[in-house]
Design a protein around this motif. Structure first.
Motif, mmCIF file in Angstrom:
data_model
loop_
_atom_site.group_PDB
_atom_site.id
_atom_site.type_symbol
_atom_site.label_atom_id
_atom_site.label_comp_id
_atom_site.label_asym_id
_atom_site.label_seq_id
_atom_site.Cartn_x
_atom_site.Cartn_y
_atom_site.Cartn_z
ATOM 1 N N ILE A 129 -0.298 -2.058 6.650
ATOM 2 C CA ILE A 129 0.729 -1.710 5.665
ATOM 3 C C ILE A 129 1.636 -0.580 6.145
ATOM 4 C CG2 ILE A 129 -0.782 -2.472 3.801
ATOM 5 C CD1 ILE A 129 -1.168 0.423 2.986
ATOM 6 N N ALA A 130 1.304 0.051 7.275
ATOM 7 C CA ALA A 130 2.146 1.134 7.797
ATOM 8 C C ALA A 130 3.542 0.641 8.160
ATOM 9 C CB ALA A 130 1.487 1.770 9.020
ATOM 10 N N ALA A 131 3.702 -0.657 8.352
ATOM 11 C CA ALA A 131 5.010 -1.205 8.715
ATOM 12 C C ALA A 131 5.838 -1.605 7.498
ATOM 13 C CB ALA A 131 4.823 -2.417 9.620
ATOM 14 N N CYS A 132 5.357 -1.314 6.288
ATOM 15 C CA CYS A 132 6.043 -1.770 5.076
ATOM 16 C C CYS A 132 6.722 -0.625 4.341
ATOM 17 C CB CYS A 132 5.053 -2.475 4.149
ATOM 18 S SG CYS A 132 4.418 -4.015 4.848
ATOM 19 N N ASP A 133 7.825 -0.943 3.682
ATOM 20 C CA ASP A 133 8.609 0.040 2.936
ATOM 21 C C ASP A 133 8.055 0.259 1.527
ATOM 22 O OD1 ASP A 133 10.806 0.219 4.969
ATOM 23 O OD2 ASP A 133 10.999 -1.896 4.453
ATOM 24 N N VAL A 134 7.616 -0.832 0.887
ATOM 25 C CA VAL A 134 7.049 -0.781 -0.454
ATOM 26 C C VAL A 134 5.635 -1.325 -0.400
ATOM 27 C CG1 VAL A 134 7.222 -1.644 -2.820
ATOM 28 C CG2 VAL A 134 9.296 -1.002 -1.575
ATOM 29 N N ALA A 164 -10.993 -1.648 -7.496
ATOM 30 C CA ALA A 164 -11.839 -0.671 -6.816
ATOM 31 C C ALA A 164 -12.030 0.517 -7.738
ATOM 32 C CB ALA A 164 -11.219 -0.232 -5.489
ATOM 33 N N ALA A 165 -13.110 1.270 -7.497
ATOM 34 C CA ALA A 165 -13.440 2.383 -8.388
ATOM 35 C C ALA A 165 -12.845 3.700 -7.928
ATOM 36 C CB ALA A 165 -14.955 2.526 -8.498
ATOM 37 N N ASP A 166 -12.362 3.772 -6.702
ATOM 38 C CA ASP A 166 -11.884 5.041 -6.152
ATOM 39 C C ASP A 166 -10.571 4.840 -5.415
ATOM 40 O OD1 ASP A 166 -14.259 6.849 -6.703
ATOM 41 O OD2 ASP A 166 -15.235 5.253 -5.570
ATOM 42 N N ALA A 167 -10.020 5.975 -4.949
ATOM 43 C CA ALA A 167 -8.803 5.919 -4.136
ATOM 44 C C ALA A 167 -9.057 5.076 -2.897
ATOM 45 C CB ALA A 167 -8.366 7.328 -3.759
ATOM 46 N N LEU A 168 -8.155 4.165 -2.627
ATOM 47 C CA LEU A 168 -8.304 3.238 -1.512
ATOM 48 C C LEU A 168 -7.299 3.531 -0.404
ATOM 49 C CD1 LEU A 168 -9.675 0.527 -0.555
ATOM 50 C CD2 LEU A 168 -7.758 -0.646 -1.628
ATOM 51 N N ILE A 169 -6.106 3.971 -0.794
ATOM 52 C CA ILE A 169 -5.034 4.211 0.153
ATOM 53 C C ILE A 169 -4.989 5.689 0.521
ATOM 54 C CG2 ILE A 169 -2.539 4.095 0.535
ATOM 55 C CD1 ILE A 169 -3.939 1.386 0.456
ATOM 56 N N GLY A 170 -5.043 5.964 1.807
ATOM 57 C CA GLY A 170 -4.978 7.334 2.289
ATOM 58 C C GLY A 170 -3.704 7.599 3.051
ATOM 59 N N ALA A 171 -3.500 8.865 3.409
ATOM 60 C CA ALA A 171 -2.292 9.254 4.136
ATOM 61 C C ALA A 171 -2.147 8.495 5.445
ATOM 62 C CB ALA A 171 -2.330 10.765 4.390
ATOM 63 N N GLU A 172 -3.272 8.142 6.047
ATOM 64 C CA GLU A 172 -3.239 7.483 7.361
ATOM 65 C C GLU A 172 -2.774 6.035 7.293
ATOM 66 O OE1 GLU A 172 -7.353 6.782 5.609
ATOM 67 O OE2 GLU A 172 -5.843 8.379 5.634
ATOM 68 N N HIS A 173 -2.715 5.449 6.104
ATOM 69 C CA HIS A 173 -2.361 4.038 5.990
ATOM 70 C C HIS A 173 -0.866 3.790 5.870
ATOM 71 C CE1 HIS A 173 -6.581 3.866 4.171
ATOM 72 N NE2 HIS A 173 -6.651 3.196 5.300
ATOM 73 N N LEU A 174 -0.091 4.798 5.495
ATOM 74 C CA LEU A 174 1.303 4.575 5.099
ATOM 75 C C LEU A 174 2.294 4.933 6.180
ATOM 76 C CD1 LEU A 174 0.981 6.057 1.503
ATOM 77 C CD2 LEU A 174 1.077 3.630 2.124
ATOM 78 N N GLY A 175 3.354 4.132 6.261
ATOM 79 C CA GLY A 175 4.462 4.446 7.141
ATOM 80 C C GLY A 175 5.324 5.547 6.543
ATOM 81 N N ARG A 176 6.121 6.156 7.378
ATOM 82 C CA ARG A 176 6.984 7.246 6.920
ATOM 83 C C ARG A 176 7.985 6.732 5.892
ATOM 84 N NH1 ARG A 176 7.529 12.218 8.443
ATOM 85 N NH2 ARG A 176 6.201 11.849 10.257
ATOM 86 N N GLY A 177 8.080 7.458 4.776
ATOM 87 C CA GLY A 177 9.028 7.091 3.731
ATOM 88 C C GLY A 177 8.591 5.956 2.839
ATOM 89 N N ALA A 178 7.308 5.582 2.885
ATOM 90 C CA ALA A 178 6.838 4.465 2.058
ATOM 91 C C ALA A 178 6.873 4.824 0.575
ATOM 92 C CB ALA A 178 5.424 4.073 2.466
#
Length: 356
Positions: free
Chosen positions: A206-211, A218-232
């Motif tokens: 998902i790092a290559a995606c804008d949105v 899930a019961a907890d946070a799944l998405i972390g800072a390491e998963h996202l591209g800049r400006g997502a």
């Protein structure tokens, strides 16, 4: 002005990730009890479901919330007990006179989207996912107009809401812009082929995606800072949430928006809170309300909603537009933000899609 039907509804809720915080919504002193005590009590004690709050619309009581005494992690790790407790809550809904009951939070996936309750004839069942999909779809389209983004990740694409949102976006002609993310290839590959999208089972993609649209169970946070591209821009339409406030601290270049929330200005809860301000509801609750207001009888959305069911919910919402039932103004972790702030700083600078 629509004449409101005389039917009543019930909607099931349960404690989410922070048990102490959620129990405090029943009564403030309950917030003083340590989470570990609630965890043990919910797992071990034969607690019965209970009426949590009444739901009023323009000063008239139209439904009630029923608390399922099982936390989010409990529902996911002990599905058999969770399904039994959900069935008990449906029994309570029927006994208190509700005509239809909506499955909130994880009470839907733990009952296979409500399919395990399909044999009931004493009360209608809906999982709320048709109107949730319609609401999230509208929010994504609004984001695309604002951010001029072209790459969209749907995380949880094979789930009940995720598959419907995917098909709605594909119907708009956006199939080639979609990245579908899910764990189960046996479900993911047919959906990917049907809509002409790309797919992945690893969140790193998902790092290559804008949105990024979050629609997982899930019961907890799944998405972390390491998963996202800049400006997502992340649209989190999950309950419990799959993002945490620390994400914004670690990644000030991204935006996290609340998804699946609608405005119902005349809505008021008495006796409890669902964590939203007065006049707002989660779309799954709004679906239950709309079906009740329209006089719908029997089951509605069980399992994965069809596009016909999504379109039907949009039609019903249009009938009651004087009551609201439109996507709420943008917010992030419950805090209102200006529509212009939905674009992340890096996105506004032309840096979208660059992996962090």
């Amino acid at each position: 002005m629509n004449v409101l039907c005389g039917m009543t509804f019930a909607f099931l809720v349960h404690p989410r990730a922070d048990l102490r915080q959620d129990m405090a919504r029943l009564a403030k002193p309950l917030g003083l009890v340590p989470t570990i005590v609630y965890d043990h009590a919910l797992r071990r004690l034969p607690l019965a479901p209970l009426r949590f709050a009444s739901v009023g619309l323009n000063g008239r009581e139209v439904g009630r919330l029923i608390l399922v005494p099982f936390g989010a992690r409990h529902l996911l790790t002990d599905r058999r007990t969770g399904a039994r407790k959900v069935a008990q809550a449906v029994d309570l809904a029927a006994a208190t006179g509700a005509d239809i009951v909506g499955l909130g939070g994880l009470t839907s996936p733990v009952t296979n989207g409500g399919r395990q309750l399909a044999r009931r004839t004493d009360i209608g069942i809906t999982n709320g996912n048709a109107f949730t999909a319609a609401t999230v779809h509208r929010q994504v389209r609004a984001l695309l107009r604002t951010a001029s983004a072209g790459r969209i990740a749907v995380v949880g694409a094979t789930g009940s809401v995720g598959s419907a949102v995917t098909r709605l976006l594909a119907r708009d002609g956006l199939g080639a812009d979609l990245l579908l993310v899910a764990r189960d290839r046996s479900r993911l590959d047919p959906l990917t082929s049907a809509v002409g999208a790309r797919s992945a089972t690893d969140l790193a993609a998902i790092a290559a995606c804008d949105v990024v649209v979050l629609l997982t169970a899930a019961a907890d946070a799944l998405i972390g800072a390491e998963h996202l591209g800049r400006g997502a821009v992340v649209l989190d339409a999950t309950q419990p949430r799959n993002t945490g406030p620390d994400l914004l601290r670690r990644r000030p270049d991204v935006r996290v928006l609340d998804g699946g929330v609608v405005d119902v200005p005349g809505l008021m809860l008495r006796g409890g809170s669902i964590g939203l301000p007065p006049g707002q509801a989660f779309a799954c609750l709004a679906e239950t309300m709309l079906l009740s207001l329209s006089g719908h009888r029997g089951h509605f959305s069980l399992g994965r909603p069809t596009l016909e069911q999504v379109d039907r919910m949009v039609e019903i919402a249009d009938r009651f537009r004087d009551q609201g039932f439109r996507p709420a103004a943008p917010s992030s972790f419950g805090r209102p933000i200006a529509p212009s702030a939905c674009v992340a700083p890096a996105a506004a600078s032309g840096l979208t899609g660059v992996a962090a």
